[in-house]
Write an enzyme that holds these catalytic residues in place. Structure first.
Site, PDB file in Angstrom:
ATOM      1  N   THR A   1       0.844  -1.198   0.000  1.00  0.00           N
ATOM      2  CA  THR A   1       0.000   0.000   0.000  1.00  0.00           C
ATOM      3  C   THR A   1       0.874   1.241   0.000  1.00  0.00           C
ATOM      4  O   THR A   1       2.007   1.218   0.496  1.00  0.00           O
ATOM      5  CB  THR A   1      -0.938   0.040   1.222  1.00  0.00           C
ATOM      6  OG1 THR A   1      -1.837   1.138   1.087  1.00  0.00           O
ATOM      7  CG2 THR A   1      -0.184   0.207   2.537  1.00  0.00           C
TER       8      THR A   1
ATOM      9  N   ASP B   1      -7.797  -4.269   0.396  1.00  0.00           N
ATOM     10  CA  ASP B   1      -8.692  -3.473  -0.437  1.00  0.00           C
ATOM     11  C   ASP B   1      -9.985  -3.302   0.349  1.00  0.00           C
ATOM     12  O   ASP B   1     -10.521  -4.260   0.906  1.00  0.00           O
ATOM     13  CB  ASP B   1      -8.964  -4.109  -1.798  1.00  0.00           C
ATOM     14  CG  ASP B   1      -9.455  -3.047  -2.771  1.00  0.00           C
ATOM     15  OD1 ASP B   1      -8.663  -2.148  -3.121  1.00  0.00           O
ATOM     16  OD2 ASP B   1     -10.636  -3.075  -3.161  1.00  0.00           O
TER      17      ASP B   1
ATOM     18  N   ASN C   1      -0.893   3.892   1.128  1.00  0.00           N
ATOM     19  CA  ASN C   1      -1.819   4.627   2.000  1.00  0.00           C
ATOM     20  C   ASN C   1      -1.305   4.538   3.450  1.00  0.00           C
ATOM     21  O   ASN C   1      -1.364   3.487   4.087  1.00  0.00           O
ATOM     22  CB  ASN C   1      -3.218   3.989   1.854  1.00  0.00           C
ATOM     23  CG  ASN C   1      -4.273   4.673   2.715  1.00  0.00           C
ATOM     24  OD1 ASN C   1      -3.985   5.165   3.799  1.00  0.00           O
ATOM     25  ND2 ASN C   1      -5.500   4.674   2.229  1.00  0.00           N
TER      26      ASN C   1
HETATM   27  P1  IMP Z   1      -8.568   1.246  -1.743  1.00  0.00           P
HETATM   28  O1  IMP Z   1      -8.720   0.048  -0.850  1.00  0.00           O
HETATM   29  O2  IMP Z   1      -7.151   1.709  -1.851  1.00  0.00           O
HETATM   30  O3  IMP Z   1      -9.258   1.069  -3.062  1.00  0.00           O
HETATM   31  O4  IMP Z   1      -9.285   2.493  -1.034  1.00  0.00           O
HETATM   32  C1  IMP Z   1     -10.244   2.332  -0.082  1.00  0.00           C
HETATM   33  C2  IMP Z   1     -10.980   3.646   0.184  1.00  0.00           C
HETATM   34  O5  IMP Z   1     -12.107   3.324   1.001  1.00  0.00           O
HETATM   35  C3  IMP Z   1     -10.148   4.646   0.978  1.00  0.00           C
HETATM   36  O6  IMP Z   1      -9.489   5.571   0.169  1.00  0.00           O
HETATM   37  C4  IMP Z   1     -11.222   5.332   1.847  1.00  0.00           C
HETATM   38  O7  IMP Z   1     -11.848   6.351   1.117  1.00  0.00           O
HETATM   39  C5  IMP Z   1     -12.232   4.210   2.077  1.00  0.00           C
HETATM   40  N1  IMP Z   1     -11.919   3.494   3.340  1.00  0.00           N
HETATM   41  C6  IMP Z   1     -11.380   2.250   3.488  1.00  0.00           C
HETATM   42  N2  IMP Z   1     -11.224   1.941   4.770  1.00  0.00           N
HETATM   43  C7  IMP Z   1     -11.644   3.014   5.464  1.00  0.00           C
HETATM   44  C8  IMP Z   1     -11.700   3.300   6.869  1.00  0.00           C
HETATM   45  O8  IMP Z   1     -11.276   2.531   7.740  1.00  0.00           O
HETATM   46  N3  IMP Z   1     -12.214   4.499   7.189  1.00  0.00           N
HETATM   47  C9  IMP Z   1     -12.670   5.405   6.277  1.00  0.00           C
HETATM   48  N4  IMP Z   1     -12.605   5.202   4.964  1.00  0.00           N
HETATM   49  C10 IMP Z   1     -12.098   4.004   4.549  1.00  0.00           C
END
Ligand code: IMP
Length: 192
Positions: free
Chosen positions: A9, A71, A11
């Site tokens: 990640t 994800d 993130n």
């Molecule tokens: P991805 O898994 O990188 O596609 O992104 C998941 C997206 O879902 C994040 O950018 C957030 O906007 C949202 N998200 C996932 N988990 C959380 C959480 O624990 N709190 C708030 N938003 C979340």
């Protein structure tokens, strides 16, 4: 269990939460950058599991080290499960809560149910699996509240507080990510 895994990640919030949840279980996470993988694979799957596997496989291919990927997203009942796998692309960063509140402005209380969903994929040289987790009994509120957490946390109500009003410790006891990561721990225990 003493184990070191790479998390696929970029993130920082996901990495922080996963570290907080796994450290007491003896699992150390290093970021994909710390492992030398400067990539951002295209998340073109249609499910959380597909996207988690895309990320974990790509970083494992770069590093050769056991890798996990998360994800996740927000599924709102009144929106037929949207934004779901598209949660990260629903609105520009920092504007997702405002956009969701606007889209939900005419939805009555009893139809505001929602859940966060998370799939964790694990990949190493001879094993591939996924585990999933969800929050239970969540609702979308009517305003943004709290400054902790990230993403949609300020509008996601668990009882009478949003996830952004809870401490990291409280969120990490009930979150979709915590459920999935505890499932990961149980599977890894079987493996060693
Ligand atoms: P991805 O898994 O990188 O596609 O992104 C998941 C997206 O879902 C994040 O950018 C957030 O906007 C949202 N998200 C996932 N988990 C959380 C959480 O624990 N709190 C708030 N938003 C979340």
């Amino acid at each position: 269990m003493q184990k070191k895994l790479v998390m696929a990640t970029n993130n920082a919030n996901k990495l922080r939460e996963a570290r907080e949840i796994l450290a007491p279980l003896g699992i150390e996470l290093i970021s994909q950058k710390e492992a030398g993988a400067y990539i951002e694979p295209e998340e073109n799957g249609t499910t959380f599991a597909e996207n988690a596997l895309i990320k974990a496989r790509a970083v494992f291919a770069e590093t050769g080290l056991p890798t996990i990927a998360d994800d996740s997203g927000l599924c709102v009942d009144a929106l037929d499960g949207r934004p779901g796998v598209y949660s990260a692309r629903y609105a520009p960063k920092g504007e997702e809560c405002a956009k969701l509140l606007e889209e939900m402005k005419d939805i009555p209380d009893e139809k505001r149910g929602a859940s966060f969903q998370c799939v964790i994929a694990y990949v190493d040289a001879d094993t591939v699996f996924t585990v999933s987790g969800a929050t239970i009994g969540g609702k979308i509120g009517y305003e943004e509240r709290g400054t902790n957490g990230f993403g949609y946390d300020p509008v996601f109500m668990c009882g009478d507080r949003t996830l952004a009003e809870m401490s990291a410790e409280e969120k990490n006891k009930i979150s979709h990510r915590a459920v999935a990561l505890n499932g990961l721990y149980e599977k890894l225990k079987e493996k060693v």
